[in-house]
Design a protein around this motif. Sequence first.
Motif, short mmCIF file in Angstrom:
data_model
loop_
_atom_site.label_atom_id
_atom_site.label_comp_id
_atom_site.label_asym_id
_atom_site.label_seq_id
_atom_site.Cartn_x
_atom_site.Cartn_y
_atom_site.Cartn_z
N ALA A 149 32.65 42.17 38.73
CA ALA A 149 33.54 42.71 39.76
C ALA A 149 34.42 43.79 39.14
CB ALA A 149 34.41 41.61 40.36
N LEU A 151 38.23 45.30 40.04
CA LEU A 151 39.41 45.09 40.87
C LEU A 151 40.28 46.34 40.87
CD1 LEU A 151 40.44 41.56 39.54
CD2 LEU A 151 38.82 42.11 41.36
N GLU A 220 45.70 35.91 43.95
CA GLU A 220 44.34 36.10 44.44
C GLU A 220 43.38 35.64 43.35
OE1 GLU A 220 43.74 36.88 47.47
OE2 GLU A 220 45.69 37.67 48.11
N PHE A 222 39.24 35.15 41.79
CA PHE A 222 37.80 35.46 41.71
C PHE A 222 37.22 34.51 40.69
CE2 PHE A 222 34.01 37.47 40.14
CZ PHE A 222 33.47 38.14 41.22
N VAL A 230 29.78 32.84 43.30
CA VAL A 230 31.06 33.54 43.29
C VAL A 230 31.92 33.02 44.43
CG1 VAL A 230 32.19 35.78 43.62
CG2 VAL A 230 30.14 35.60 42.20
N ARG A 232 35.86 33.75 46.03
CA ARG A 232 37.01 34.62 45.91
C ARG A 232 37.87 34.55 47.16
NH1 ARG A 232 36.59 39.74 48.35
NH2 ARG A 232 34.52 40.26 49.20
N LEU A 236 41.65 39.68 47.87
CA LEU A 236 41.37 40.33 46.59
C LEU A 236 40.94 41.79 46.82
CD1 LEU A 236 41.31 39.25 43.61
CD2 LEU A 236 38.84 39.19 43.86
N LEU A 238 38.93 44.66 45.85
CA LEU A 238 37.77 45.06 45.05
C LEU A 238 37.49 46.55 45.24
CD1 LEU A 238 35.33 42.09 45.82
CD2 LEU A 238 36.74 42.42 43.77
#
Length: 239
Positions: A149, A151, A220, A222, A230, A232, A236, A238
């Motif tokens: 990921a 962020l 938040e 992940f 996954v 999350r 969040l 992304l």
Amino acid sequence: MRRVEHVMGFPVSLRVEDEDVPERAGDAVFAWLCEVDERFSPFKPHSEVSRHGRGELAPHELSADLVEVLDLCEHYRLATDGAFDVRLPGRALDPCAVVKGWSMQRAADLLRAAGARRFCLNAGGDVVASGGPWRVGVRHPRRADKLCATLELTDGAVATSGRYERGDHIVDGRTGRPVTNLLSLTVVASTLTEADAVATAAFAMGTEGIEWAASLDGCEVFAVDAGERVLRTAGLALC
């Protein structure tokens, strides 16, 4: 300003985008982190942490900084019903899971006091940043050359706890056994003090820690479980 130094057993990189921040602000950051390593490392026999762990320092003899760190450790021990515990039976006192984020957040405060407004401080993958947006990659827990990921961080912090660097080293204090049903757990919060402590505390709880961390105001999450699923939180950010 661009600097990288090896402190507390991992690389720490500093990037400051403000042109008028003096170089001595970077000097102050790394001097503070070296001081923390000397005072709070459980691997150095003469550190304050080691001496307290051996019973050589009574509670009233501790520095205000160590009292603050131990209070944070106790807060998360109680919040996780003992899953997160820096005083595991048969082991030395080890508050590293709190010290790292706490000390890096203090370093960020030093930068702000010196006039820095746009900066990124990266401590072995745990990041505190200001004046973004900054893009922060989350390492794939099974493949070191991949990200799982990316962020977006404006003003805040990101911390990850996982098994990929040091193996099954995070222990559930309730059972005394390593946590194996998670691969990694990343927390985004307003400070690295909180992000780092919550990431480790939640990981110590195993998969139930994901929901616990997500329930905290301003956090938040992940996470990647042992089956590479996954999970999350909806908030969040992304890239």
